[in-house]
Scaffold this motif. Structure first.
Motif, PDB file in Angstrom:
ATOM      1  N   ASP A 164       0.849  -1.185   0.000  1.00  0.00           N
ATOM      2  CA  ASP A 164       0.000   0.000   0.000  1.00  0.00           C
ATOM      3  C   ASP A 164       0.884   1.235   0.000  1.00  0.00           C
ATOM      4  N   PRO A 165       1.002   1.922  -1.147  1.00  0.00           N
ATOM      5  CA  PRO A 165       1.863   3.099  -1.210  1.00  0.00           C
ATOM      6  C   PRO A 165       1.401   4.233  -0.303  1.00  0.00           C
ATOM      7  N   ALA A 166       0.165   4.159   0.183  1.00  0.00           N
ATOM      8  CA  ALA A 166      -0.335   5.164   1.121  1.00  0.00           C
ATOM      9  C   ALA A 166      -0.377   4.628   2.551  1.00  0.00           C
ATOM     10  N   GLY A 167       0.249   3.473   2.776  1.00  0.00           N
ATOM     11  CA  GLY A 167       0.212   2.845   4.089  1.00  0.00           C
ATOM     12  C   GLY A 167       1.185   3.470   5.068  1.00  0.00           C
ATOM     13  N   PRO A 168       1.228   2.937   6.291  1.00  0.00           N
ATOM     14  CA  PRO A 168       2.120   3.488   7.315  1.00  0.00           C
ATOM     15  C   PRO A 168       3.587   3.339   6.913  1.00  0.00           C
ATOM     16  N   VAL A 169       4.375   4.337   7.250  1.00  0.00           N
ATOM     17  CA  VAL A 169       5.799   4.328   6.922  1.00  0.00           C
ATOM     18  C   VAL A 169       6.535   3.455   7.932  1.00  0.00           C
ATOM     19  N   GLY A 170       7.342   2.537   7.406  1.00  0.00           N
ATOM     20  CA  GLY A 170       8.052   1.606   8.268  1.00  0.00           C
ATOM     21  C   GLY A 170       9.399   2.127   8.710  1.00  0.00           C
ATOM     22  N   ALA A 171      10.125   1.298   9.444  1.00  0.00           N
ATOM     23  CA  ALA A 171      11.444   1.673   9.946  1.00  0.00           C
ATOM     24  C   ALA A 171      12.436   1.911   8.815  1.00  0.00           C
ATOM     25  N   ASP A 172      12.184   1.319   7.634  1.00  0.00           N
ATOM     26  CA  ASP A 172      13.072   1.510   6.490  1.00  0.00           C
ATOM     27  C   ASP A 172      12.761   2.786   5.720  1.00  0.00           C
ATOM     28  N   GLY A 173      11.751   3.547   6.185  1.00  0.00           N
ATOM     29  CA  GLY A 173      11.399   4.807   5.538  1.00  0.00           C
ATOM     30  C   GLY A 173      10.468   4.671   4.365  1.00  0.00           C
ATOM     31  N   LEU A 174      10.009   3.435   4.091  1.00  0.00           N
ATOM     32  CA  LEU A 174       9.127   3.189   2.961  1.00  0.00           C
ATOM     33  C   LEU A 174       7.704   2.909   3.440  1.00  0.00           C
ATOM     34  N   PRO A 175       6.707   3.348   2.683  1.00  0.00           N
ATOM     35  CA  PRO A 175       5.322   3.163   3.134  1.00  0.00           C
ATOM     36  C   PRO A 175       4.754   1.787   2.784  1.00  0.00           C
ATOM     37  N   GLY A 176       3.889   1.291   3.648  1.00  0.00           N
ATOM     38  CA  GLY A 176       3.081   0.116   3.326  1.00  0.00           C
ATOM     39  C   GLY A 176       3.815  -1.181   3.181  1.00  0.00           C
ATOM     40  N   GLY A 177       4.980  -1.341   3.801  1.00  0.00           N
ATOM     41  CA  GLY A 177       5.731  -2.588   3.685  1.00  0.00           C
ATOM     42  C   GLY A 177       5.081  -3.713   4.472  1.00  0.00           C
ATOM     43  N   LEU A 178       5.220  -4.936   3.967  1.00  0.00           N
ATOM     44  CA  LEU A 178       4.652  -6.089   4.660  1.00  0.00           C
ATOM     45  C   LEU A 178       5.149  -6.190   6.097  1.00  0.00           C
TER      46      LEU A 178
END
Length: 301
Positions: A164-178
């Motif tokens: 999900d490109p609009a999902g929550p931003v993860g620790a890696d700085g990228l949004p919507g990661g599994l």
């Protein structure tokens, strides 16, 4: 009796050591805390092997070899970026081979857990993905009886896949990661309350907290999506769920299968793959990763 095999699973807080005999008989098992830093890891590994071989009544010098699973990037017996152990770079295989005088093979911890899962399933020749749903999210892959690492050792790093490109931003700085949806660290990051993690979030979800329920729904969707990715890309026979969040047991499996059934209702092709039936839980209490480590040289890819 053939030469025993020794396996070590070195985690962020503990070492799980086993000695296996003929027919994979568990001759001894020993668990102990692990010390941080390169010297601490080496000392802890030696202490664990001393204890488990004494319990089994064997000598390390008589072993076929020692296999070790450890977090971080592992190439040629060298461990790098095992940050939760305080290790930046350590030629672990060379150090311990010199210490013990037997072959020592070092592999990533999720990969050795996949080897252990494959052995415990007793479906030799089958393909299996061990999906570690713990602090992070990653899979170890056994394809046609061989450990598969990929061209640069990144096979199975599905936590970095964005759903999900609009999902929550993860620790890696990228949004919507599994990994942000389906891991302990990702759940804590979404929750955003100091000192609280997956346990508190899931408890709040059961109590009716709407924000926690959304995070819980994301966990189930994330696990289901991870299974879908593994089945559609590799068509593995089994996806074994392991890691800390599998303490949820059938709540986790049932939640993921519910998501999968929704997809199957819309897609006859997905329904034909029977993804839910491929999901199994790792046997509770079994030293899966240590067993896999003991076999890592035998079926390396």
């Amino acid at each position: 009796m053939s030469a025993p095999r020794i396996g070590l699973d070195i985690g962020g807080t503990k070492i799980d050591a086993v000695v296996l005999g003929d027919g994979d008989a568990l001759l001894a098992r020993h668990r102990r805390p692990v010390e941080r830093g390169a010297d601490g890891v080496i000392a802890s590994a030696c202490a664990a092997v001393d204890a488990v071989t004494a319990d089994a009544g064997v000598r390390v010098a008589d072993a076929a070899g020692v296999g070790i699973g450890i977090p971080g990037a592992v190439r040629g017996g060298v461990v790098e970026h095992a940050l939760n152990l305080g290790v930046e770079r350590l030629a672990l295989a060379d150090v311990l081979r010199d210490r013990w005088g037997v072959p020592v093979v070092v592999e990533n911890d999720v990969n050795v857990a996949a080897l252990g899962a494959w052995h415990l399933q007793r479906e030799q020749g089958a393909s299996i993905a061990y999906l570690n749903v713990g602090t992070g999210l990653a899979a170890g892959l056994i394809l046609d009886g061989r450990l598969w690492r990929g061209g640069r050792g990144a096979a199975g790093e599905i936590g970095y896949i964005s759903i999900d490109p609009a999902g929550p931003v993860g620790a890696d700085g990228l949004p919507g990661g599994l990994e942000t949806y389906a891991s302990g660290s990702g759940i804590a990051l979404q929750w955003g309350r100091d000192g609280e993690g997956a346990v508190e979030v899931l408890s709040a979800a059961r109590a009716g907290d709407e924000s926690a329920q959304r995070i819980r729904a994301g966990l189930m969707t994330g696990v289901a999506t991870a299974v879908r990715v593994l089945v559609l890309t590799l068509d593995v026979d089994r996806v074994m769920l392991g890691g800390g969040l599998t303490g949820l047991q059938h709540e986790l499996v049932d939640g993921a299968c519910s998501v999968i059934r929704g997809w199957e209702a819309a897609s006859p092709f997905l329904a034909s793959l029977d993804m839910g039936a491929r999901i199994v839980l790792a046997p509770h209490g079994e030293p899966i990763a240590a067993i896999g480590a003991a076999h890592v040289e035998e079926i390396r890819g």
